[in-house]
Design an enzyme around this catalytic site. Structure first.
Site, short mmCIF file in Angstrom:
data_model
loop_
_atom_site.label_atom_id
_atom_site.label_comp_id
_atom_site.label_asym_id
_atom_site.label_seq_id
_atom_site.Cartn_x
_atom_site.Cartn_y
_atom_site.Cartn_z
CB THR A 73 -0.95 -0.01 1.20
OG1 THR A 73 -1.87 -1.09 1.05
CG2 THR A 73 -1.73 1.30 1.30
CG ASN A 94 2.14 -1.40 3.70
OD1 ASN A 94 2.32 -0.54 2.83
ND2 ASN A 94 1.30 -2.40 3.55
CG ASP A 197 -5.90 -4.14 1.20
OD1 ASP A 197 -5.09 -4.73 0.46
OD2 ASP A 197 -5.71 -4.00 2.42
CG HIS A 201 -5.44 -8.28 3.48
ND1 HIS A 201 -4.33 -8.96 3.02
CD2 HIS A 201 -5.19 -6.96 3.26
CE1 HIS A 201 -3.46 -8.10 2.54
NE2 HIS A 201 -3.95 -6.87 2.66
CG ASP A 244 -2.89 -0.15 -3.03
OD1 ASP A 244 -3.83 -0.78 -3.52
OD2 ASP A 244 -2.68 -0.08 -1.81
#
Length: 432
Positions: A73, A94, A197, A201, A244
């Site tokens: 990200t 990150n 996202d 996940h 991203d």
């Protein structure tokens, strides 16, 4: 008298039209950049998405775009907003870390630490402000810190532990940023959404819940279009929608052996620093004199590729980084790195090689500057930066992108209309 009245009247009308055309063409440049985190390039192909489909007819689309290495990200977003490869802007993870002191800060805390982002590369917000434009950021990575002591005109940082998928809140956020344009004359605003996202996940990309969140994103795109019209921005606001990185299913099933690196080398004995329990990308600082031993032993681990940072392929644009530790480990698609124990719980992840199709992401754009019903060739996300500078009418900072990659998306209708108006005025003067 009456014979002269008609051409004079026509001349006045044409002059008025030309003046309005000139006024429109010289109105403030306005750009809204939206990122839907983790929106894989093909997420709209197994779900009904009427609003995203309409964007293809009303604007431009790339079949997919390629994020930088690293497909995470913060590194990827900062490449988009700076036009620089990760080895240049140095937001290399990150997590904020210091391999000398062993300091590690989680993602959302790192978002607020200027020392992690301010490495001498100016993001678009600051470059635009230095040329007289007004900029803002809503949740966008890198938007809530200072660069050489300079901050954005306005920024709203993302709050920790805040729900990611509240559709009503999404609508409120859109109304807020459009108000910055319509009521406060902002020129550039970046807006970030943490979906799909989070869902990717938590439950994986190939699940009904992921499809549900894509439908919600499609609804919010429709809401955005309506809100732009309500705010009177349809004639001068350009919108770029991207992401991203993509997402892939983590291969957690009995037939697949989990990667546990400590089975192959004693990390406590051989490494002084590591981030190895963070998806498919890991970094290691060997103890003095142990670099080759660490490299050799990691090279025996199945389903991973190990690199010495300085020897990474040039196409990664990572090898010149001064911040990355000496050893980089990248898991094969769908595998996650575990250091000593199996602690990883995600059903989907990213951080893998950017050449993998599951890591590719989306690009849509619409507004007065863009052609309609135009499909470009796929391209690297680093090229979005010079496109945005063109839309804002500013001189870019040094960057690694190229406007030649994206300029075919842009129309030239405004300048053509102005030329026709000027020509008509000239002809009427000649007749008189």
């Amino acid at each position: 008298m009456r014979l002269h009245f008609v051409p004079v009247l026509v001349l006045a009308l044409v002059l008025g039209a030309a003046a309005r055309t000139l006024e429109t063409s010289s109105s403030p440049r306005r750009l809204l950049l939206i990122s839907f985190d983790g929106f894989r390039w093909n997420y709209d192909q197994d779900v009904e998405t009427p609003n995203l489909d309409q964007l293809v007819l009303d604007g431009v689309k790339a079949p997919y775009i390629t994020p930088p290495m690293l497909t995470m990200t913060s590194p990827s977003h900062f490449t988009t907003i700076t036009g620089r490869w990760v080895e240049d802007h140095e937001v290399v993870h990150n997590m904020m870390f210091n391999s000398t002191t062993n300091q590690k800060l989680p993602h959302k805390q790192a978002m607020l630490r200027s020392e992690w982002w301010d490495n001498g590369v100016l993001p678009l917000w600051i470059t635009a402000q230095n040329q007289g434009l007004k900029t803002g950021s809503f949740y966008f990575p890198g938007g809530s810190v200072n660069y050489s002591g300079q901050s954005l005109h306005r920024s709203v940082p993302q709050e920790a532990r805040r729900p990611n998928d509240n559709e009503t809140e999404w609508q409120q956020n859109i109304e807020t940023v459009l108000g910055w344009f319509s009521k406060e004359n902002f020129n550039l605003v970046t807006l970030y959404f943490n979906e799909p996202d989070n869902v990717g996940h938590r439950v994986g990309p190939d699940t009904p819940r992921r499809k549900e969140i894509v439908r919600q994103i499609d609804r919010i795109v429709g809401f955005l279009r309506d809100a732009i019209a309500r705010h009177g921005l349809a004639d001068d606001l350009d919108v770029v929608i991207t992401s991203d990185h993509g997402m892939t299913t983590v291969k957690k099933r009995p037939a697949v052996e989990e990667i546990v690196l400590n089975k192959y080398l004693n990390l406590l004995k051989l490494a002084s620093f590591e981030i190895l329990d963070y998806g498919g990308f890991g970094i290691v600082t060997p103890r003095p004199g142990k670099e080759q031993e660490v490299f050799d032993k990691l090279s025996l681990v199945p389903n991973v590729t190990v690199y010495k940072t300085r020897d990474m392929p040039e196409s990664f644009h990572l090898g010149k980084s001064e911040r990355l530790p000496p050893i980089v480990v990248i898991a094969d698609l769908g595998f996650n790195l575990n250091s000593r124990f199996i602690v990883y719980v995600n059903k989907g992840d990213h951080g893998f090689h950017n050449w993998e199709m599951d890591m590719k992401t989306i690009f849509r754009a619409f507004g007065p500057s863009f052609k309609k019903n135009f499909v470009s060739e796929p391209f690297d996300s680093v090229h979005i930066y010079p496109l945005m500078c063109k839309l804002l009418g500013i001189q870019p900072a040094p960057h690694n992108g190229s406007l030649a990659v994206t300029e075919d998306m842009l129309n030239s209708g405004g300048s053509c209309r102005l030329s026709v108006a000027v020509l008509l005025v000239g002809l009427l003067f000649a007749l008189l």
